[in-house]
Design a protein around this motif. Structure first.
Motif, PDB file in Angstrom:
ATOM      1  N   VAL A   1       0.787  -1.265   0.065  1.00  0.00           N
ATOM      2  CA  VAL A   1       0.051   0.056   0.077  1.00  0.00           C
ATOM      3  C   VAL A   1       0.804   1.303   0.032  1.00  0.00           C
ATOM      4  N   ASN A   2       1.794   1.243   0.661  1.00  0.00           N
ATOM      5  CA  ASN A   2       2.723   2.444   0.885  1.00  0.00           C
ATOM      6  C   ASN A   2       3.866   2.650  -0.102  1.00  0.00           C
ATOM      7  N   SER A   3       3.817   1.831  -1.003  1.00  0.00           N
ATOM      8  CA  SER A   3       4.659   1.832  -2.164  1.00  0.00           C
ATOM      9  C   SER A   3       4.050   2.888  -3.350  1.00  0.00           C
ATOM     10  N   GLY A   4       2.748   2.698  -3.182  1.00  0.00           N
ATOM     11  CA  GLY A   4       1.935   3.538  -4.150  1.00  0.00           C
ATOM     12  C   GLY A   4       1.665   3.053  -5.282  1.00  0.00           C
ATOM     13  N   LYS A   5       2.126   1.735  -5.581  1.00  0.00           N
ATOM     14  CA  LYS A   5       2.039   0.938  -6.942  1.00  0.00           C
ATOM     15  C   LYS A   5       0.635   0.010  -6.629  1.00  0.00           C
ATOM     16  N   LYS A   6       0.338  -0.048  -7.982  1.00  0.00           N
ATOM     17  CA  LYS A   6      -1.049  -1.005  -8.017  1.00  0.00           C
ATOM     18  C   LYS A   6      -0.529  -2.417  -7.748  1.00  0.00           C
ATOM     19  N   PHE A   7      -1.514  -3.255  -7.012  1.00  0.00           N
ATOM     20  CA  PHE A   7      -1.069  -4.655  -6.896  1.00  0.00           C
ATOM     21  C   PHE A   7      -2.219  -5.950  -6.976  1.00  0.00           C
ATOM     22  N   LEU A   8      -1.844  -6.710  -7.450  1.00  0.00           N
ATOM     23  CA  LEU A   8      -2.877  -7.968  -7.692  1.00  0.00           C
ATOM     24  C   LEU A   8      -2.189  -8.872  -6.418  1.00  0.00           C
TER      25      LEU A   8
ATOM     26  N   ASN B   1     -10.597  -9.588  11.456  1.00  0.00           N
ATOM     27  CA  ASN B   1     -11.490  -8.406  11.234  1.00  0.00           C
ATOM     28  C   ASN B   1     -11.023  -7.106  11.468  1.00  0.00           C
ATOM     29  N   GLU B   2      -9.935  -7.227  12.190  1.00  0.00           N
ATOM     30  CA  GLU B   2      -9.335  -5.836  12.540  1.00  0.00           C
ATOM     31  C   GLU B   2      -8.194  -5.452  11.545  1.00  0.00           C
ATOM     32  N   ILE B   3      -8.593  -4.855  10.573  1.00  0.00           N
ATOM     33  CA  ILE B   3      -7.787  -4.536   9.531  1.00  0.00           C
ATOM     34  C   ILE B   3      -7.757  -2.871   9.638  1.00  0.00           C
ATOM     35  N   PRO B   4      -6.295  -2.318   9.788  1.00  0.00           N
ATOM     36  CA  PRO B   4      -6.310  -0.844   9.634  1.00  0.00           C
ATOM     37  C   PRO B   4      -6.879  -0.297   8.582  1.00  0.00           C
ATOM     38  N   VAL B   5      -7.648   0.687   8.798  1.00  0.00           N
ATOM     39  CA  VAL B   5      -8.373   1.670   7.946  1.00  0.00           C
ATOM     40  C   VAL B   5      -7.498   2.015   6.562  1.00  0.00           C
ATOM     41  N   GLU B   6      -6.291   2.369   6.998  1.00  0.00           N
ATOM     42  CA  GLU B   6      -5.335   2.792   5.980  1.00  0.00           C
ATOM     43  C   GLU B   6      -5.082   1.787   4.903  1.00  0.00           C
ATOM     44  N   LEU B   7      -5.005   0.409   5.149  1.00  0.00           N
ATOM     45  CA  LEU B   7      -4.793  -0.753   4.458  1.00  0.00           C
ATOM     46  C   LEU B   7      -6.072  -0.801   3.599  1.00  0.00           C
ATOM     47  N   GLU B   8      -7.156  -0.824   4.383  1.00  0.00           N
ATOM     48  CA  GLU B   8      -8.324  -1.087   3.619  1.00  0.00           C
ATOM     49  C   GLU B   8      -8.815  -0.043   2.462  1.00  0.00           C
ATOM     50  N   GLU B   9      -8.321   1.076   2.747  1.00  0.00           N
ATOM     51  CA  GLU B   9      -8.471   2.198   1.735  1.00  0.00           C
ATOM     52  C   GLU B   9      -7.839   2.326   0.787  1.00  0.00           C
ATOM     53  N   GLY B  10      -6.292   1.980   1.156  1.00  0.00           N
ATOM     54  CA  GLY B  10      -5.388   1.763   0.324  1.00  0.00           C
ATOM     55  C   GLY B  10      -5.589   0.786  -0.928  1.00  0.00           C
ATOM     56  N   THR B  11      -6.167  -0.574  -0.371  1.00  0.00           N
ATOM     57  CA  THR B  11      -6.417  -1.535  -1.211  1.00  0.00           C
ATOM     58  C   THR B  11      -7.524  -1.424  -2.248  1.00  0.00           C
ATOM     59  N   LYS B  12      -8.615  -0.696  -1.575  1.00  0.00           N
ATOM     60  CA  LYS B  12      -9.692  -0.106  -2.617  1.00  0.00           C
ATOM     61  C   LYS B  12      -9.179   0.719  -3.684  1.00  0.00           C
ATOM     62  N   LEU B  13      -8.117   1.713  -3.508  1.00  0.00           N
ATOM     63  CA  LEU B  13      -7.593   2.385  -4.354  1.00  0.00           C
ATOM     64  C   LEU B  13      -6.890   1.624  -5.411  1.00  0.00           C
TER      65      LEU B  13
ATOM     66  N   ASP C   1      10.469  -6.618   6.460  1.00  0.00           N
ATOM     67  CA  ASP C   1      10.477  -5.232   7.147  1.00  0.00           C
ATOM     68  C   ASP C   1       9.528  -4.504   5.862  1.00  0.00           C
ATOM     69  N   ARG C   2       8.598  -3.761   6.339  1.00  0.00           N
ATOM     70  CA  ARG C   2       7.758  -3.074   5.298  1.00  0.00           C
ATOM     71  C   ARG C   2       8.540  -1.992   4.645  1.00  0.00           C
ATOM     72  N   LEU C   3       9.434  -1.465   5.434  1.00  0.00           N
ATOM     73  CA  LEU C   3      10.237  -0.128   4.706  1.00  0.00           C
ATOM     74  C   LEU C   3      11.119  -0.875   3.674  1.00  0.00           C
ATOM     75  N   LEU C   4      11.480  -1.946   3.875  1.00  0.00           N
ATOM     76  CA  LEU C   4      12.683  -2.578   3.005  1.00  0.00           C
ATOM     77  C   LEU C   4      11.930  -2.848   1.918  1.00  0.00           C
ATOM     78  N   ILE C   5      10.867  -3.758   2.015  1.00  0.00           N
ATOM     79  CA  ILE C   5      10.087  -4.319   1.059  1.00  0.00           C
ATOM     80  C   ILE C   5       9.417  -3.227   0.208  1.00  0.00           C
ATOM     81  N   GLU C   6       8.704  -2.236   0.802  1.00  0.00           N
ATOM     82  CA  GLU C   6       8.246  -1.045  -0.141  1.00  0.00           C
ATOM     83  C   GLU C   6       9.505  -0.344  -0.864  1.00  0.00           C
ATOM     84  N   SER C   7      10.728  -0.210  -0.299  1.00  0.00           N
ATOM     85  CA  SER C   7      11.586   0.244  -1.190  1.00  0.00           C
ATOM     86  C   SER C   7      12.007  -0.762  -2.144  1.00  0.00           C
TER      87      SER C   7
END
Length: 437
Positions: free
Chosen positions: A276-283, A298-310, A382-388
């Motif tokens: 999500v934070n990479s800003g790239k589209k993903f399947l 069921n407890e998914i952070p809002v930013e992940l839900e919204e980023g995935t919808k986008l 690690d999310r930062l490494l993988i995002e990069s």
């Protein structure tokens, strides 16, 4: 194995494929298994029990239980199967079995084959502390493999580890084979194939890959229509193709960790934030059984839900080859299983590799350091490494990876054409089979 079976049927050979009852049941439920082989009167299926209870997961770290269980229960079942096959052959219903082809991890038929006077074909394998030290004891790999690039079952403190000893035993048996059938091609792994030949002087290596495209080439040569066939344990979700159709070219990173790898929920969340934070589209393929201890929850952070919808789409399973060939897919985030790796190579799609176990550790190293068609992110979540790294494979180094990937794809396609190395090796293999009948 199904691609190889169909190639052999097309070459005029009788083929019986042996499956576990579990595998057969999954294929009948989710794959186009019956229709794929319905026109081959020379093909049949035989099944045995893998000896595990019905509720065994047969995935993640528990997948090695299959090998150990079949080592205990497979032999007697295989013996009964072979005896009944020979009895049928006496009546003229089907030729006697003249050759056995086995996966290198499943050698339980060998004692039976030796007892009954048969021949077999299979594959091979190789412990650790300072993980970035080079492995200097594998000829040809001195400047390539680090300890962290070896399969995880070699990273043990105790040399008597049950899994390690099982692998050693399987490896020793490889030398009993009269040949090795390898799903690769000479331009991709020539130096390695040379080493295999030197290591097993009494064996004949047949590199006949990439099998899935070799099969298509044979079908075309015989005027047959080539169509997509699923050989999956999971029902494919074709709706993702329509979603890909709506995306710009080369804009999507396809994410799939195969049919066996499992993630902890923490690992899942790191990957999800990275995508999500990479800003790239993903399947992203997230199997129903891929999360240890249950589903996503069921407890998914809002930013992940919204980023995935986008920008994203998550499915339980996808028609992978169709996805990789889609014009909107720019890179493949993979577990580096060999089927996935070779499919990506054939199509010319750069890879970001997060290997899970076994040969995947070596495959990912070759993707990044030998073929230079992607990046290797093993032993890290690690999310930062993988995002990069997502940005790197999709944007920063994309042209560099793409140029090499397309060159390798051209070599793969030349190998299976008439006169190509895999085409020649397949003809040698078919002649070998026919000479044993």
């Amino acid at each position: 194995m199904f691609n190889l079976a169909e190639i052999l049927c097309l070459s005029g050979l009788h083929v019986t494929i042996l499956l576990s009852d579990y595998t057969h049941h999954r294929l009948l439920r989710h794959a186009s298994f019956d229709s794929r082989f319905s026109s081959y009167t020379s093909f049949r299926v035989a099944t045995i029990s893998d000896g595990l209870p019905d509720d065994h997961p047969r995935s993640g770290s528990r997948v090695v239980d299959i090998v150990q269980s079949l080592g205990e229960v497979g032999g007697p079942q295989f013996r009964r199967l072979m005896v009944s096959s020979d009895a049928m052959s006496d009546g003229g219903a089907r030729p006697r079995v003249s050759c056995l082809i086995m996966d290198g991890m499943l050698s339980f038929p060998i004692p039976v084959a030796e007892e009954m006077g048969k021949n077999e074909d299979k594959l091979t394998f190789w412990k650790s502390k300072e993980m970035d030290l080079m492995v200097t004891s594998v000829p040809g790999m001195e400047k390539i493999l680090r300890r962290r690039d070896l399969p995880s079952f070699f990273r043990v403190e105790d040399a008597n580890d049950v899994v390690l000893q099982s692998i050693i035993e399987q490896s020793k048996r490889t030398r009993q084979a009269v040949g090795l059938i390898i799903n690769t091609f000479e331009d991709l792994e020539g130096p390695i194939l040379d080493q295999i030949g030197k290591h097993n002087a009494n064996q004949n290596p047949y590199s006949i890959g990439p099998l899935h495209t070799h099969l298509k080439e044979l079908q075309k040569a015989k005027g047959m229509e080539s169509s997509h066939h699923s050989s999956s344990f999971w029902k494919e979700d074709d709706s993702c193709i329509a979603w890909l159709d709506s995306q710009p070219p080369d804009s999507v990173i396809y994410v799939s960790f195969g049919s066996v790898a499992t993630l902890t929920r923490d690992e899942l969340m790191e990957f999800w934030y990275a995508l999500v934070n990479s800003g790239k589209k993903f399947l992203w393929v997230v199997r129903a059984d891929s999360i240890v201890g249950g589903g996503i929850g069921n407890e998914i952070p809002v930013e992940l839900e919204e980023g995935t919808k986008l920008r994203g789409l998550m499915v339980e399973w996808a028609p992978q080859e169709l996805v990789l060939r889609h014009k909107s897919v720019g890179a493949f985030f993979t577990h580096s299983g060999w089927n996935s790796t070779i499919e990506s190579i054939v199509i010319g799609v750069p890879m970001l590799c997060w290997p899970y176990f076994a040969d995947q550790m070596v495959n990912s190293r070759f993707v990044s350091e030998v073929w230079k068609i992607g990046l290797d992110v093993k032993d890290s979540c690690d999310r930062l490494l993988i995002e990069s790294m997502v940005r790197e494979v999709m944007e920063v180094k994309r042209d560099e990876f793409l140029e090499k990937a397309r060159g390798m794809a051209n070599m793969a396609n030349k190998a299976i054409c008439e006169g190509g190395s895999s085409h020649v090796n397949l003809n040698r293999l078919i002649q070998f089979f026919k000479s044993t009948a």
